[in-house]
Design an enzyme around this catalytic site. Structure first.
Site, PDB file in Angstrom:
ATOM      1  N   GLY A   1       0.879  -1.157   0.023  1.00 37.97           N
ATOM      2  CA  GLY A   1       0.050   0.112  -0.049  1.00 37.97           C
ATOM      3  C   GLY A   1       0.854   1.123  -0.198  1.00 37.97           C
ATOM      4  O   GLY A   1       1.974   1.226  -0.440  1.00 37.97           O
ATOM      5  N   ASN A   2       0.416   2.243   0.324  1.00 38.93           N
ATOM      6  CA  ASN A   2       1.033   3.476   0.392  1.00 38.93           C
ATOM      7  C   ASN A   2       0.541   4.474   1.454  1.00 38.93           C
ATOM      8  O   ASN A   2      -0.695   4.125   1.942  1.00 38.93           O
ATOM      9  CB  ASN A   2       1.287   4.467  -0.743  1.00 38.93           C
ATOM     10  CG  ASN A   2      -0.178   4.814  -1.558  1.00 38.93           C
ATOM     11  OD1 ASN A   2      -0.773   5.412  -0.712  1.00 38.93           O
ATOM     12  ND2 ASN A   2      -0.487   4.356  -2.420  1.00 38.93           N
ATOM     13  N   ARG A   3       1.292   5.569   1.897  1.00 39.39           N
ATOM     14  CA  ARG A   3       0.524   6.356   3.111  1.00 39.39           C
ATOM     15  C   ARG A   3      -0.517   7.276   2.727  1.00 39.39           C
ATOM     16  O   ARG A   3      -0.738   7.940   3.479  1.00 39.39           O
ATOM     17  CB  ARG A   3       2.120   7.296   3.690  1.00 39.39           C
ATOM     18  CG  ARG A   3       2.821   6.163   4.449  1.00 39.39           C
ATOM     19  CD  ARG A   3       4.247   6.921   4.730  1.00 39.39           C
ATOM     20  NE  ARG A   3       3.790   8.214   5.659  1.00 39.39           N
ATOM     21  CZ  ARG A   3       4.574   9.003   5.888  1.00 39.39           C
ATOM     22  NH1 ARG A   3       5.691   8.912   5.124  1.00 39.39           N
ATOM     23  NH2 ARG A   3       4.264  10.165   6.336  1.00 39.39           N
TER      24      ARG A   3
END
Ligand code: CTP
Length: 405
Positions: free
Chosen positions: A217-219
């Protein structure tokens, strides 16, 4: 600190007599926390549900209930307090507004302190109705609400849900956050300038599955996209929001499509874009995804040392559509302007919003953002650190400068 539209604003909160009156306590607290000065006027029936003392303690100001004589402690002259209040205020909010008060306001009655004040107002008025479902859906109420809208007042319509009577339906006072959003829009001088326009907004990260329990995923929190969708809705647009996994909550009135992966997002955007006038791609779409997804959980004994990845499709670059306004985002750490310009041209965008990561209060997982907007036509506009809601409104105002193709 960033500028908050509510800071220093003089707001009158009118509270009328319905069960939702208790929610006014939280509303006052939120307005005061945001730096507004709040004075309260109640109808006599509102005092059956909540005491003036509670609201006076929370606002730090005396509360007016009676037209004549008004509360001696109000610090205003006895006979003209309503004029003094009307001249003082930048905004009046009535929450909750009962159908009785709505009917009176729609017909110009001045039979209590609140309705008398409303007639004297020079500032904008935000009205948040609350009632039981049948009273709210009653033809006369609908007509009165329509009249208030025609008069230029800003209505924050109630939500569907459980009502105090035990019935279910429309009539529950809109969430306080919605009322504060409306106050912010009205105080910013923004009108419903996007009425009849259709906006497609994307938000959030994408999750690329590795196996049934793990993903890449990412932030991104999704906050920026949700704020854009909300602002566009508040400005009158019909909004569809395609969101990756996010904890943000969208308004009920926004058509929310939840997806998970970059491939899901591409499919959803390709399907929806033709039904909209504007696409704002604020999602942080993964550029790479696992080459294959393991059907079962990958066990430790597999001694996995790397994951084979493949590139995802670039949603914007592969769009094959004409006659729409397409807006992208760019997150850069170096050569910001040059890279953003390149992205705008490679992806054939009308406008690109450059997110600065130079400022710690800007970007991921924070409520503020500092952006630079670049237009295809060449213009470049820098904005200071603003709340993501304010940033969203700046972006929408810039979009309005683009000529529809
Ligand atoms: N974007 C997209 N499809 C992708 C990746 C990104 O449509 N597969 C969109 C984003 O939503 C954003 C814009 O392209 O509006 C730029 O995204 P960004 O991540 O900054 O750029 P990339 O094209 O991914 O390039 P790089 O990662 O090399 O900076």
């Amino acid at each position: 600190m960033h500028d908050d539209v509510l800071t220093g604003k003089k707001i009158i909160l009118g509270v009328t007599g319905g069960i939702a009156a208790f929610k006014a306590t939280y509303l006052v607290r939120e307005l005061v926390k945001r730096g507004a000065e709040v004075k309260i006027v109640m109808t006599p029936s509102a005092t059956e549900f909540i005491t003036p003392l509670t609201l006076s303690s929370l606002s730090g100001n005396p509360v007016i209930v009676n037209v004549f004589p008004p509360d001696q402690r109000a610090g205003t002259s006895l006979s003209t307090w309503h004029i003094d209040y009307a001249l003082w205020a930048d905004l009046m909010i009535i929450a909750p507004a009962t159908v009785n008060s709505i009917a009176k306001i729609a017909h110009g009655f001045a039979d209590n302190a609140l309705t008398t004040l409303v007639l004297a107002l020079r500032c904008p008025l935000v009205i948040a109705p609350a009632a039981d479902v049948d009273m709210y859906e009653n033809k006369l109420t609908r007509e009165n609400i329509q009249k208030l809208e025609q008069l230029g007042h800003y209505l924050v319509l109630p939500e569907e849900g459980d009502l105090a009577s035990g019935l279910k339906g429309k009539g529950r006072l809109a969430d306080n956050s919605k009322i504060v959003d409306a106050a912010e829009i009205v105080l910013s001088g923004i009108t419903k300038d996007l009425t009849a326009k259709k906006f497609l907004v994307t938000a959030g990260p994408t999750y690329e599955d590795i196996d049934p329990v793990r993903y890449i995923g990412n932030r991104s929190s999704g906050k920026m996209g949700y704020e854009i969708a909300k602002a566009a809705f508040l400005r009158g647009a019909e909004v569809t929001l395609i969101s990756g996994p996010s904890h943000e909550i969208a308004y009920q009135e926004i058509n929310l499509i939840k997806i998970r992966s970059a491939a899901d997002m591409k499919k959803a955007v390709d399907k929806e874009v033709k039904n909209n006038d504007v696409l704002i791609m604020s999602a942080a779409v993964a550029d790479f995804t696992p080459a294959s997804v393991a059907g079962k959980k990958i066990k430790k004994e597999n001694k996995l040392s790397s994951i084979a990845l493949k590139e995802t499709d670039d949603i914007l670059a592969s769009l094959n559509i004409k006659g729409k306004i397409i807006v992208g985002f760019a997150l850069e750490t170096d050569n910001e302007l040059e890279n953003a310009r390149k992205k705008m041209s490679n992806k054939n965008l009308d406008m690109i919003v450059l997110n600065s990561l130079q400022n710690k209060k800007s970007g991921f997982e924070v409520d503020t953002n500092e952006v630079t907007i670049l237009h295809k036509a060449g213009a470049l506009v820098n904005f200071p650190l603003l709340s993501k809601f304010q940033t969203a409104n700046k972006i929408l105002t810039e979009i309005l400068k683009i000529e529809y193709k």
